[in-house]
Scaffold this active site. Structure first.
Site: not given
Length: 394
Positions: A118-119, A163, A212, A271
């Site tokens: 997302k970032t 965020d 999230t 990640r």
């Protein structure tokens, strides 16, 4: 003042000009140096501390120092972004259309589990538009005045990334409604009967929100986003591409067999894939010739207790406790956490989602229950009663 507090990720104030410059792609050599410097900086920060990597190795959450390393590995353009094909195509159309019209695109909401990019997409949106990027988070904006200060300092066309937007304070959330829709905020001066609301025009901007837990977003805020993207877990083939790209940026020699081995144990999360790559790289440098082969990857991941399905010590501990200590369940979350000596939040956020997604654990009205596949994963014969396992909605 507010801009310095929120926008300075590394403690230094950032200006829109700084953000705009960092948004553009760099050469391969510069990317390699940036990744290596970020890795060394993270290692220096960890010197003198001993941490249990086993329980965090396959966690989708990132620590503050790990985000520095991630920023060096992130793709800078949509053409470099791997996976999320449908989201990538939809976003490409929105951005190209906005560039042709010469107007900021609609606000974008990115929803999905942590660690899926997302970032990264927020950075790509700013880079594709050639606009500065302002970064903050929901918990950092405690008052409506904080948000007003940030929004009033935005330049025209700037992208602001919030965020964990579902954690915005209620006063700031209500101010954001008007800002997203009319590009205006009302600043209240004074208190009580003498208070006055002064309308303040702000430059047109694009908000990229990430969450999230999309279900916690209030409907008025969710409806103001022109485009909502739901990010899904990645396929092993997509993770292989990501792992090979990261290996090139980190200067790691990686065989195809090793890339396959890492991708199948990464739980569908980039990640985690990058984290496993760095740990396997360390093992290859210390106990081998530095080349990450399939055998080296398997041996290293066995050392870190990550099995062929991506389960680590905590995951197997949860599954083993449900099956062996509680006869397959049902067992409550707090009881399970006490039996493992872990925090209930750790079990619920780190271990449980992946076990449920793999079909090894089920959530029922009475508690957590091991499925037939969960019993089989531990090498045990499942009881016949599991043939008609109740679900959450029965």
């Amino acid at each position: 003042m507010i801009e310095e507090e929120i926008d300075g990720v590394d403690g230094n104030p950032r200006t829109p000009r700084d953000h705009a410059g960092s948004a553009f792609s760099r050469g391969a050599d510069e990317a390699l140096r940036g990744a290596e410097e970020a890795e060394l900086a993270a290692r220096r920060e960890h010197q003198g501390r001993r941490e249990d990597l086993d329980t965090e190795l396959v966690s989708p959450l990132a620590e503050a120092d790990e985000r520095v390393i991630e920023s060096a590995l992130r793709p800078k353009r949509l053409t470099e972004f791997t996976g999320q094909v449908r989201v990538r195509e939809q976003l490409s159309l929105i951005l190209q259309s906005a560039l042709r019209r010469g107007r900021p695109p609609d606000h974008v909401l990115l929803a999905g589990p942590p660690g899926l990019g997302k970032t990264t997409i927020a950075n790509i949106v700013a880079a594709e538009l050639g606009a500065p990027l302002r970064i903050t988070s929901g918990p950092a904006i405690e008052r409506s005045g904080d948000l007003a200060a940030v929004l009033s300092s935005l330049s025209e066309g700037e992208v602001i990334f919030i965020d964990e937007i579902h954690r915005l304070a209620r006063p700031a959330e209500e101010m954001l409604y008007l800002a997203m829709e009319d590009f205006r905020v009302d600043v209240v001066i004074g208190k009580g009967p003498g208070a006055t609301a002064i309308p303040l025009e702000i430059a047109p901007f694009t908000l990229v929100g990430a969450t999230t837990r999309a279900g916690l977003l209030p409907a008025p805020l969710r409806d103001r986003f022109g485009f909502t993207a739901h990010l899904d877990f990645y396929q092993p083939g997509e993770l292989e591409i990501i792992i090979r790209r990261s290996a090139g940026l980190l200067g790691v020699t990686l065989t195809d067999e090793a890339a396959v081995e890492l991708s199948t144990r990464s739980r569908g999360t980039p990640r985690i894939a990058n984290r496993l790559l760095r740990r396997v790289r360390d093992y290859a440098e210390v106990r081998a010739d530095g080349v990450v082969t399939g055998d080296i990857a398997r041996t290293a991941l066995e050392l870190y207790e990550v099995d062929e399905h991506g389960l680590d010590r905590l995951d197997r501990g949860v599954l083993d406790a449900v099956v062996r200590r509680f006869g397959g369940g049902p067992v409550g979350l707090s009881t399970l956490a006490v039996a493992l000596g872990e925090e209930a939040e750790t079990v619920e956020v780190v271990a449980e989602p992946f076990l449920v997604r793999c079909g090894l654990l089920a959530r029922t009205p009475r508690g957590r229950v091991a499925t037939a596949a969960g019993w089989s994963h531990l090498g045990l014969e499942p009881p016949p009663s599991l043939a008609e396992l109740p679900t959450l909605f029965e």
